[in-house]
Design a protein around this motif. Structure first.
Motif, PDB file in Angstrom:
ATOM      1  N   LEU A   3      11.624  14.547 -28.784  1.00  0.00           N
ATOM      2  CA  LEU A   3      10.630  14.906 -29.790  1.00  0.00           C
ATOM      3  C   LEU A   3       9.276  15.063 -29.106  1.00  0.00           C
TER       4      LEU A   3
ATOM      5  N   ASN B   6       7.690  26.305 -27.652  1.00  0.00           N
ATOM      6  CA  ASN B   6       7.769  25.295 -28.705  1.00  0.00           C
ATOM      7  C   ASN B   6       6.522  24.420 -28.731  1.00  0.00           C
TER       8      ASN B   6
ATOM      9  N   ARG C 244       9.527  22.047 -42.401  1.00  0.00           N
ATOM     10  CA  ARG C 244      10.867  22.380 -41.911  1.00  0.00           C
ATOM     11  C   ARG C 244      10.957  23.858 -41.526  1.00  0.00           C
TER      12      ARG C 244
ATOM     13  N   LEU D   3       7.503  16.572 -33.712  1.00  0.00           N
ATOM     14  CA  LEU D   3       8.343  17.769 -33.774  1.00  0.00           C
ATOM     15  C   LEU D   3       9.672  17.431 -33.124  1.00  0.00           C
ATOM     16  N   CYS D   4      10.764  17.584 -33.860  1.00  0.00           N
ATOM     17  CA  CYS D   4      12.088  17.330 -33.319  1.00  0.00           C
ATOM     18  C   CYS D   4      12.581  18.557 -32.563  1.00  0.00           C
TER      19      CYS D   4
ATOM     20  N   LEU E 202      10.740  25.401 -38.159  1.00  0.00           N
ATOM     21  CA  LEU E 202      10.207  26.025 -36.950  1.00  0.00           C
ATOM     22  C   LEU E 202      11.383  26.330 -36.021  1.00  0.00           C
TER      23      LEU E 202
ATOM     24  N   GLY F 277      13.398  21.471 -35.207  1.00  0.00           N
ATOM     25  CA  GLY F 277      12.462  22.325 -35.926  1.00  0.00           C
ATOM     26  C   GLY F 277      11.722  21.639 -37.044  1.00  0.00           C
ATOM     27  N   ASP F 278      12.047  20.358 -37.341  1.00  0.00           N
ATOM     28  CA  ASP F 278      11.324  19.586 -38.351  1.00  0.00           C
ATOM     29  C   ASP F 278      10.056  19.007 -37.741  1.00  0.00           C
ATOM     30  N   MET F 279       8.962  19.049 -38.511  1.00  0.00           N
ATOM     31  CA  MET F 279       7.686  18.446 -38.101  1.00  0.00           C
ATOM     32  C   MET F 279       7.254  17.449 -39.164  1.00  0.00           C
TER      33      MET F 279
ATOM     34  N   TYR G  20       3.835  24.196 -31.903  1.00  0.00           N
ATOM     35  CA  TYR G  20       3.559  22.882 -32.482  1.00  0.00           C
ATOM     36  C   TYR G  20       2.086  22.520 -32.339  1.00  0.00           C
TER      37      TYR G  20
ATOM     38  N   VAL H 155      13.180  26.366 -32.905  1.00  0.00           N
ATOM     39  CA  VAL H 155      12.959  25.781 -31.582  1.00  0.00           C
ATOM     40  C   VAL H 155      14.158  25.899 -30.653  1.00  0.00           C
TER      41      VAL H 155
END
Length: 350
Positions: A304, A98, A86, A159-160, A88, A275-277, A102, A90
């Motif tokens: 995503l 981005n 959590r 990656l969202c 990042l 920003g969640d991966m 990633y 973006v």
């Protein structure tokens, strides 16, 4: 008669129970620190303007973050089977930055593999206005629910960038926990899942192969139980005349697997934020996405980025996986390669 247990249960962290993990998100969420974010941004600045597909782990040394990512990769491959990273940053950044950030993080988990016949090493999960009623469309290109499945690689990562107006929830479940439940309740149906099912390639057919592949859902090899599954594509393979018709027992086994995957006690739901991966081990986890309603404005639509990764240090896979993975060589397997495939990393959905 009560079915007899004929297979040992899977023990260890990979046979997790979603309801238990939901109570302890600190066990599976790792939040990036300001120092780690600074490392990422410094590496991104150094590779600006270069072709993404040419970049390797060496371009993203990450002195502080690198050892952390190695530990998280080990947890994905040999432990629980997934992690959520959590933080990042973006929002408001160009896609080039981005994608590079990633990509660099992903290179610490494995080597990128082609996600479709076009050779996309960087995937874009976004609605393209398509529907799976077209047998050559894959669900990630639509707003439809995906249903529990695996992807054709060791690790799948998301990656969202942007969320939908509503829906689009990420759900995962341990295929090892499902195995354990079936072993206890219906070992006869579990045994059927160790026998091949025809699975639709959805029009992405490698040279010399059939438009479907024959693969058991569960495979035992060198002490490992590994799963590969798409109930949607098993059922759509019935469109081919030479595929054996699903029997009542086949359908019962698949429906039990699906019912267990959807069980609120077993599954783990998570809402991915920008920003969640999410990094997920396909051999021990299934993943799903609920249907969603998108924003009307193109710039706000759910988006995503996705990586399919072949991981060094991954488990051995049985030879039958070559039908789908092309090879079982650790660190160099998985993905989709067809006659006109050209490997590249597009920065926009295609």
């Amino acid at each position: 008669m009560t079915p007899t247990l004929t297979r040992p249960l899977v023990e260890g962290a990979s046979a997790w129970i979603g309801a238990a993990l939901a109570r302890h998100p600190e066990q599976w969420i790792y939040s990036l620190s300001p120092a780690e974010i600074a490392e990422i941004e410094a590496s991104v600045a150094k590779v600006r303007g270069r072709d993404l597909a040419s970049l390797t782990r060496a371009d993203f040394p990450f002195p502080k973050l690198g050892p952390v990512l190695d530990q998280l990769r080990d947890e994905v491959l040999d432990g629980r089977g997934f992690v959520l990273i959590r933080g990042l940053p973006v929002e408001g950044k160009p896609i080039e930055e981005n994608a590079a950030a990633y990509w660099g993080i992903g290179m610490h988990f494995g080597h990128p593999r082609s996600q479709n016949a076009m050779g996309h090493l960087l995937g874009h999960v976004r609605d393209l206005g398509l529907a799976t009623t077209d047998p050559n469309v894959r669900t990630y290109q639509t707003t439809e629910r995906q249903h529990y499945h695996t992807d054709s690689c060791d690790i799948v990562a998301l990656l969202c960038l942007k969320t939908a107006r509503s829906g689009g929830l990420s759900s995962i479940v341990s295929s090892m926990a499902i195995y354990n439940e079936m072993a206890k309740r219906r070992p006869d149906l579990l045994q059927r899942l160790f026998e091949p099912f025809a699975t639709d390639r959805r029009g992405e057919v490698p040279v010399g192969e059939k438009p479907y592949f024959d693969m058991p859902v569960y495979n035992e090899h060198e002490g490992y139980i590994s799963a590969i599954y798409s109930g949607t594509y098993i059922r759509s393979a019935q469109r081919f005349a030479d595929v054996p018709r699903l029997t009542a027992k086949d359908i019962e086994a698949l429906e039990m697997l699906d019912d267990l995957a959807n069980d609120k006690e077993l599954r783990l739901d998570m809402e991915l934020r920008p920003g969640d991966m999410q990094f997920l081990h396909n051999h021990t986890c299934l993943h799903d996405r609920t249907a969603f309603v998108d924003w009307p404005e193109p710039e706000r639509k759910r988006h995503l980025l996705r990586l399919w990764l072949a991981a060094p240090g991954a488990r051995p896979l049985p030879p039958i996986f070559t039908q789908r993975y092309g090879s079982t060589a650790i660190g160099d397997r998985g993905g989709i390669i067809c006659e006109k495939t050209r490997l590249h990393a597009p920065l926009e959905p295609v």
